[in-house]
Design an enzyme around this catalytic site. Structure first.
Site, short mmCIF file in Angstrom:
data_model
loop_
_atom_site.label_atom_id
_atom_site.label_comp_id
_atom_site.label_asym_id
_atom_site.label_seq_id
_atom_site.Cartn_x
_atom_site.Cartn_y
_atom_site.Cartn_z
N ASP A 281 -1.23 1.33 10.77
CA ASP A 281 -1.05 2.59 11.28
C ASP A 281 -1.40 2.84 12.93
O ASP A 281 -1.00 4.07 13.20
CB ASP A 281 -1.83 3.41 10.37
CG ASP A 281 -3.10 3.11 10.45
OD1 ASP A 281 -3.95 3.16 11.44
OD2 ASP A 281 -3.98 2.77 9.35
N ASP B 271 -9.70 -3.80 9.84
CA ASP B 271 -9.28 -2.46 9.27
C ASP B 271 -8.57 -2.51 8.00
O ASP B 271 -7.18 -2.65 7.82
CB ASP B 271 -8.33 -1.71 10.30
CG ASP B 271 -8.20 -0.43 9.84
OD1 ASP B 271 -8.83 0.09 8.88
OD2 ASP B 271 -7.45 0.28 10.36
N GLN C 185 0.80 -1.06 -0.05
CA GLN C 185 0.11 -0.05 -0.05
C GLN C 185 0.70 1.36 -0.05
O GLN C 185 2.00 1.13 0.22
CB GLN C 185 -0.96 0.06 1.30
CG GLN C 185 -0.06 -0.13 2.65
CD GLN C 185 -1.17 -0.10 3.82
OE1 GLN C 185 -2.18 0.00 3.63
NE2 GLN C 185 -0.52 -0.91 4.81
N ASP D 207 0.01 -12.42 6.79
CA ASP D 207 -1.32 -12.24 6.08
C ASP D 207 -2.63 -12.69 7.14
O ASP D 207 -2.73 -13.70 7.65
CB ASP D 207 -1.24 -12.96 4.87
CG ASP D 207 -2.69 -13.02 3.96
OD1 ASP D 207 -3.07 -11.95 3.67
OD2 ASP D 207 -3.49 -14.07 4.29
N HIS E 110 -12.01 5.71 12.20
CA HIS E 110 -11.56 4.79 13.08
C HIS E 110 -12.38 4.63 14.35
O HIS E 110 -12.78 3.55 14.69
CB HIS E 110 -10.03 4.75 13.55
CG HIS E 110 -9.05 4.66 12.19
ND1 HIS E 110 -8.60 5.62 11.72
CD2 HIS E 110 -8.55 3.67 11.92
CE1 HIS E 110 -7.94 5.14 10.63
NE2 HIS E 110 -7.82 4.00 10.94
#
Length: 500
Positions: free
Chosen positions: A309, A384, A255, A363, A287
């Site tokens: 993040d 998320d 990403q 993963d 969030h």
């Protein structure tokens, strides 16, 4: 009138000349497939919906290859010169295609027209290669048409295999999308030019040799110049998309993370993942809306899938009675940045420093499959994840994935997942809701928005008593009425829109 190739005057033995032609076929096929994959990957990243982008690129290119094969019939009498021209143009167009597509998205906000045009042009040029190479290999040594076609296509298919494997495992990790395409173009130009200027130079006049040499030198110079300018170009393109006050821009294998604002200009610190806003200032409506409804119940043990993040983790840790949080995210670079960068640490409130947090770099799908049987289930699962329309996320919105999630959800536990946009992508949104229902979970769809962005979510629960979920409210979230027919379980094991 049937055209029959005249034997060429070669500077090398016929056997070596034939081998060099087949090597050129191999290299050109590898480069051609890299161009295709480059367009698919970049279009999926910029536009979303990887299935649609792959279908458009591949179908348009296959059609254009047929057109190119027909057009190449006019060039067979001067096959060497025609092949040199085709390869020079293909190297230039294919090498710069990724940069041009990115520029159209950054400065004009539309990548679709450029995607179709480049797919058509590259397809026509790739299609013209095979008839011209067929003519050249017959000029080296006459053989039956079936044998020549078999040799040519064997080299072509093996080259396509090598190009297809080199793109994800070599070019993308080492060079990135823009530089990888430019390097591929340079290899393409060298292979085509070398074959014509060495093996078939006897077919060219002195003037033609000079023109071919100059054209290839010019193509290589332009590709080299673009390669040098990729850094400034990417910075300028990001400024066009995100504004001038970019603090961090990191593109990992999975990403792109961009952090803007927070400076003297007064613009709040904002976080973008894959071009989509995820946090603005000290509060993050996205969030908050994702996490808070799921936490309105037992939440002693929490599992966060994705969320490298640290923003979803921050919302989870607002609850002091949480005893343990497991974060499963494959992107080590984003997690490392979230731990170390002052701006991101301020946004996630140093959530990774909390002793209750365990980070697993894996993963999520694979991790859920290999959890040991003795593992204690989770009270809350937070998904998320990039979104059902994002590239590479199909399996994370499948029936199998949600079945694994439900297996490790405690009785009465809740799961919240990002489901795209309820108004912008209603098919995607309601398919996520239906897939969650198909694994036996009770669902409540809802949405939230901020700064012009809208996000859709689905709250799901293991509901053995049939009490149902209360209407979602708070944190800027509002429920979404289920239209007639929505929420019906998909008839296939994995919904075809997201199947891999």
């Amino acid at each position: 009138m049937i055209y029959r190739p005249v034997p060429a005057r070669l500077p090398v033995p016929a056997g070596l000349g034939r081998l060099l032609v087949l090597i050129t076929v191999f290299v050109c096929a590898a480069c051609g497939l890299v161009y295709e994959l480059e367009l698919v990957a970049l279009a999926s990243y910029l536009i979303g919906d990887s299935v649609t982008q792959a279908s458009v690129v591949l179908s348009v290119m296959v059609f254009a290859m047929g057109v190119g094969s027909l057009l190449a019939k006019r060039l067979r009498r001067r096959a060497a010169l025609g092949f040199a021209a085709v390869e020079a143009v293909l190297a230039l167009v294919g090498g710069q295609s990724a940069m041009a597509l990115y520029a159209c998205f950054a400065w004009y906000g539309r990548a679709w027209p450029a995607l179709v045009v480049f797919s058509l042009v590259i397809g026509v040029l790739i299609g013209a290669e095979v008839p011209l190479l067929m003519t050249l290999i017959q000029r080296v040594r006459r053989q039956d048409a079936g044998g020549a076609v078999a040799d040519l296509f064997a080299a072509d298919y093996v080259g396509a295999l090598v190009g297809g494997l080199a793109f994800p495992f070599l070019l993308l990790p080492m060079l990135g999308q823009l530089t990888g395409a430019l390097v591929t173009g340079a290899i393409n130009a060298v292979a085509g030019g070398a074959l014509v200027l060495w093996v078939f130079r006897g077919d060219l006049s002195t003037r033609a040799r000079r023109v071919v040499t100059a054209a290839n030198v010019l193509v290589l110079a332009l590709l080299a110049l673009c390669s040098v300018l990729t850094g400034p170009f990417e910075r300028a393109a990001r400024h066009a998309v995100y504004g001038a006050d970019i603090r961090v821009a990191v593109r990992t294998e999975l990403q792109e993370l961009v952090l803007t604002g927070g400076g003297t200009a007064g613009r709040p610190l904002s976080l973008f993942l894959n071009g989509r806003l995820r946090a603005v200032g000290e509060s993050s409506r996205y969030h908050e809306a994702l996490v808070r409804p799921a936490m309105a119940g037992p939440h002693r043990r929490v599992l966060v899938l994705g969320g490298g993040d640290g923003m979803a983790l921050r919302e989870v840790l607002r609850h002091p009675d949480v005893t343990g949080v497991t974060v499963v995210d494959p992107d080590t670079a984003v997690v490392r940045l979230a731990r170390s960068h002052p701006g991101l640490r301020r946004l996630n409130r140093d959530s990774y420093e909390d002793a209750r947090v365990t980070v697993v770099h894996s993963d999520p799908f694979a991790w859920l499959r290999r959890i040991s049987a003795g593992q204690e289930p989770y009270d809350v699962v937070i998904g998320d994840l990039p979104g059902p329309e994002g590239p590479g996320g199909a399996k994370l919105y499948s029936q199998e994935f949600y079945g694994l999630t439900a297996r490790w959800l405690a009785e009465g536990g809740r799961a919240a997942v990002h489901a795209g946009s309820a108004s912008g992508s209603p098919h995607d949104f309601w398919t996520v809701d239906a897939t969650l229902r198909s694994v036996g979970l009770t669902t409540e769809p809802y949405r939230a928005g901020a700064a012009g962005e809208e996000w859709g979510f689905v709250l799901a629960a293991r509901d053995p008593d049939g009490a149902g979920l209360p209407e979602v409210s708070g944190a800027g979230a509002r429920g979404v009425a289920r239209p007639d027919g929505a929420g019906e379980p998909p008839s296939t094991l994995m919904h075809p829109r997201y199947g891999e």
